[in-house]
Design a protein around this motif. Structure first.
Motif, short mmCIF file in Angstrom:
data_model
loop_
_atom_site.label_atom_id
_atom_site.label_comp_id
_atom_site.label_asym_id
_atom_site.label_seq_id
_atom_site.Cartn_x
_atom_site.Cartn_y
_atom_site.Cartn_z
N THR A 307 -5.18 -3.63 -7.62
CA THR A 307 -5.56 -3.09 -6.30
C THR A 307 -4.90 -3.89 -5.19
OG1 THR A 307 -7.69 -2.26 -7.09
CG2 THR A 307 -7.49 -2.72 -4.73
N TYR A 308 -4.97 -5.20 -5.28
CA TYR A 308 -4.44 -6.05 -4.20
C TYR A 308 -2.91 -6.11 -4.21
CZ TYR A 308 -9.31 -7.08 -3.70
OH TYR A 308 -10.67 -6.93 -3.52
N THR A 309 -2.31 -5.87 -5.36
CA THR A 309 -0.85 -5.76 -5.40
C THR A 309 -0.38 -4.58 -4.56
OG1 THR A 309 -0.70 -6.76 -7.59
CG2 THR A 309 1.15 -5.39 -6.89
N VAL A 310 -1.04 -3.44 -4.74
CA VAL A 310 -0.68 -2.24 -3.97
C VAL A 310 -0.99 -2.44 -2.48
CG1 VAL A 310 -1.16 0.22 -3.61
CG2 VAL A 310 -0.99 -0.69 -5.93
N ILE A 311 -2.15 -2.97 -2.19
CA ILE A 311 -2.54 -3.17 -0.79
C ILE A 311 -1.56 -4.12 -0.09
CG2 ILE A 311 -4.28 -4.19 0.73
CD1 ILE A 311 -6.39 -3.06 -1.22
N GLU A 312 -1.19 -5.20 -0.75
CA GLU A 312 -0.26 -6.14 -0.13
C GLU A 312 1.09 -5.50 0.12
OE1 GLU A 312 1.31 -10.72 -0.18
OE2 GLU A 312 -0.29 -10.11 -1.53
N ASP A 313 1.55 -4.67 -0.82
CA ASP A 313 2.82 -3.97 -0.60
C ASP A 313 2.73 -3.00 0.58
OD1 ASP A 313 4.11 -5.27 -2.68
OD2 ASP A 313 3.60 -3.74 -4.17
N ILE A 314 1.59 -2.32 0.71
CA ILE A 314 1.39 -1.41 1.85
C ILE A 314 1.46 -2.19 3.16
CG2 ILE A 314 -0.30 0.04 3.04
CD1 ILE A 314 -1.31 0.92 0.26
N ILE A 315 0.70 -3.26 3.23
CA ILE A 315 0.63 -4.04 4.47
C ILE A 315 1.98 -4.69 4.78
CG2 ILE A 315 -0.42 -6.09 5.52
CD1 ILE A 315 -3.03 -5.21 4.08
#
Length: 508
Positions: A307-315
């Motif tokens: 989850t946080y891998t995707v979120i960090e890439d988005i941000i």
């Protein structure tokens, strides 16, 4: 005899150029200026008028030149006069002068001094942003036909002699469009930027993700838009912005001194993400796309590193293309997320936002997160903000019963909802951010438009206008200077301008 002469001359001076509390009221200026001093006479714009620009340095002069081009284009469209723009020269008689020379520090970056004489117009600001705000007032002083989409004939393009000193009450005067429930095109967003900035709105918050759609291309995770961006409420085709299109919106807004604030709503309101990638789901299977209007049923896995891998890439990708100092992380109606997971998630995502040089904003109840160790701004829409007050958190006020643009005006309104009550023009105007928090903690206000029932720009116009004009005034004009009975008169004057702009506003 000398005393009589002095008194006589003093009376002449007062009559020619005296402060009148109702000066801006007669003229219909929205938002109401801090000071408006009316005189006698008028300045006439004609084909011989020129625009002069000069800043304190080369960079400011170029920025003022760009503002001059926007004014030139506006005047040309309405009058047919193609005014010259001249840099680094002493203004001649009959000219409009845009400058940051001798700008007043006390008026801040957005404040301005507008002086209209019979032979010239001067707009002075500490920064070009203030000059741009002054331009919007100048346009409102011209005959309403300046707002037309084509040249108007047989109009006297006069501006009354006056002096205005003006600055905003709040730094944050926002407007939100939910493009996730129903998608709106780049050109439709630009049109809203044009209208909103003409009333000194300076923030446009784009709600870019929800259960029904994910609206911004993330190159690392293309299925967020190739799958998650293809739906909307009611089963429409949806849509999304490429990063190039988003940059275009941001640049267009920046030229009009509007900050675009991107939002990705998490950990709830995430069905479009869950429908895009199977590994974001606990059972390893993608969710079905959702086109309804229920809330509170979806949640990201708050203890999953994926989850946080995707979120960090988005941000990370968004931070690279968004000059705003803010990224909004949502945080509302996470009913399917446990309290413990919610707290862990908000704290961790806030740290990611800060890592990429941005300040996180979140809807309530983010202020209730006990383990939050990072600075975060509360956008207060529903719940008590007592926790925010205790923690000294900065706030943006968007109380639904006062500020939500999707609330019906009355029972006859064909669009919107009424769960927070009806929001008439008077109700939308008669409040102040300090009703909900101490001024020391308030950045300002924002008027959100949720689009479950809004399917096209005509419906959007109807719900936004004229209420947005009132929100602009709440954010700009001190509380003690505002009254609805007087505002109504200026709003009535502005109806003609909204008509000429082609705005499908509510006429009740």
């Amino acid at each position: 005899m000398r005393k009589v002469r002095v008194l006589f001359l003093g009376l002449i001076f007062i009559s020619l150029f005296s402060f009148k509390a109702y000066g801006s009221d007669e003229l219909g200026i929205i938002p109401k200026p801090l000071e408006c001093e009316k005189g006698v006479g008028e300045f006439i714009v004609n084909e011989e008028t020129s625009i002069y620009v000069q800043g304190k340095n080369k960079e400011e002069t170029e920025e003022l030149y760009n503002i001059g081009v926007l004014l030139q284009e506006k005047i040309y469209k309405g009058t047919g006069y193609n005014l010259n723009i001249i840099k680094w020269a002493k203004p001649s008689s009959g000219s409009i002068f845009l400058t940051t020379l001798d700008g007043r520090i006390g008026l801040g970056y957005e404040g301005y001094n507008l002086k209209v004489l019979e032979d010239s117009v001067h707009i002075n600001g500490l920064k070009p942003e203030g000059v741009y705000r002054g331009i919007q007032t100048l346009i409102q002083l011209l005959p309403a036909e300046i707002e037309g989409i084509k040249e108007s004939k047989n109009v006297k393009w006069n501006i009354p002699v006056l002096s205005i000193i003006d600055k905003p009450e709040y730094e944050y005067r926002g407007f939100m469009i939910d493009v996730a429930r129903h998608f709106f095109s780049v050109e439709e967003i630009k049109r809203q930027i044009d209208i909103a900035s003409s009333y000194k709105i300076n923030k446009l918050h784009l709600h870019l993700s929800d259960d029904q759609g994910f609206r911004l291309q993330i190159k690392k995770w293309p299925k967020l838009t190739s799958i998650g961006g293809q739906t909307e409420v009611g089963g429409g085709k949806g849509g999304y912005y490429t990063q190039e299109q988003f940059r275009d919106i941001v640049l267009y807004a920046k030229e009009r001194y509007v900050e675009i604030i991107p939002e990705f709503d998490m950990p709830g309101h995430t069905n479009a993400m869950l429908a895009s990638y199977e590994f974001l789901n606990s059972n390893g299977r993608r969710k079905e796309s959702y086109t309804g209007t229920k809330v509170g049923f979806s949640s990201l896995m708050c203890r999953s590193e994926a989850t946080y891998t995707v979120i960090e890439d988005i941000i990370k990708e968004v931070a690279e293309i968004s000059p705003s100092k803010y990224i909004h992380i949502g945080g509302d109606e996470a009913n399917a997320t446990s309290k413990e997971d919610y707290s862990y998630f908000i704290d961790r995502v806030s740290k990611i936002v800060l890592k990429y040089g941005k300040i996180p904003i979140g809807w309530d109840p983010i202020d209730t997160v006990t383990q939050l160790k990072t600075p975060i701004i509360l956008q207060n829409w529903k719940d008590s903000n007592e926790d925010a007050k205790k923690k000294g958190m900065k706030m943006i006020i968007s109380r639904a019963n006062k500020a939500y643009l999707d609330m019906k005006y009355d029972r006859e309104t064909p669009y919107g909802t009424d769960w927070a009550g009806y929001n008439s023009i008077e109700n939308a105007y008669n409040w102040d951010p300090t009703d909900f928090g101490p001024k020391t903690l308030l950045l300002g206000l924002e008027a959100p438009l949720w689009t479950e029932t809004i399917t096209n720009f005509e419906e959007l116009d109807y719900m936004v206008y004229p209420r947005l004009l009132g929100y602009a005034e709440i954010g700009w004009t001190p509380k003690e200077m505002r009254s609805f009975s007087e505002y109504k008169k200026r709003l009535e004057i502005n109806k003609r301008r909204l008509d000429l702009k082609g705005v499908n506003y509510y006429k009740g």
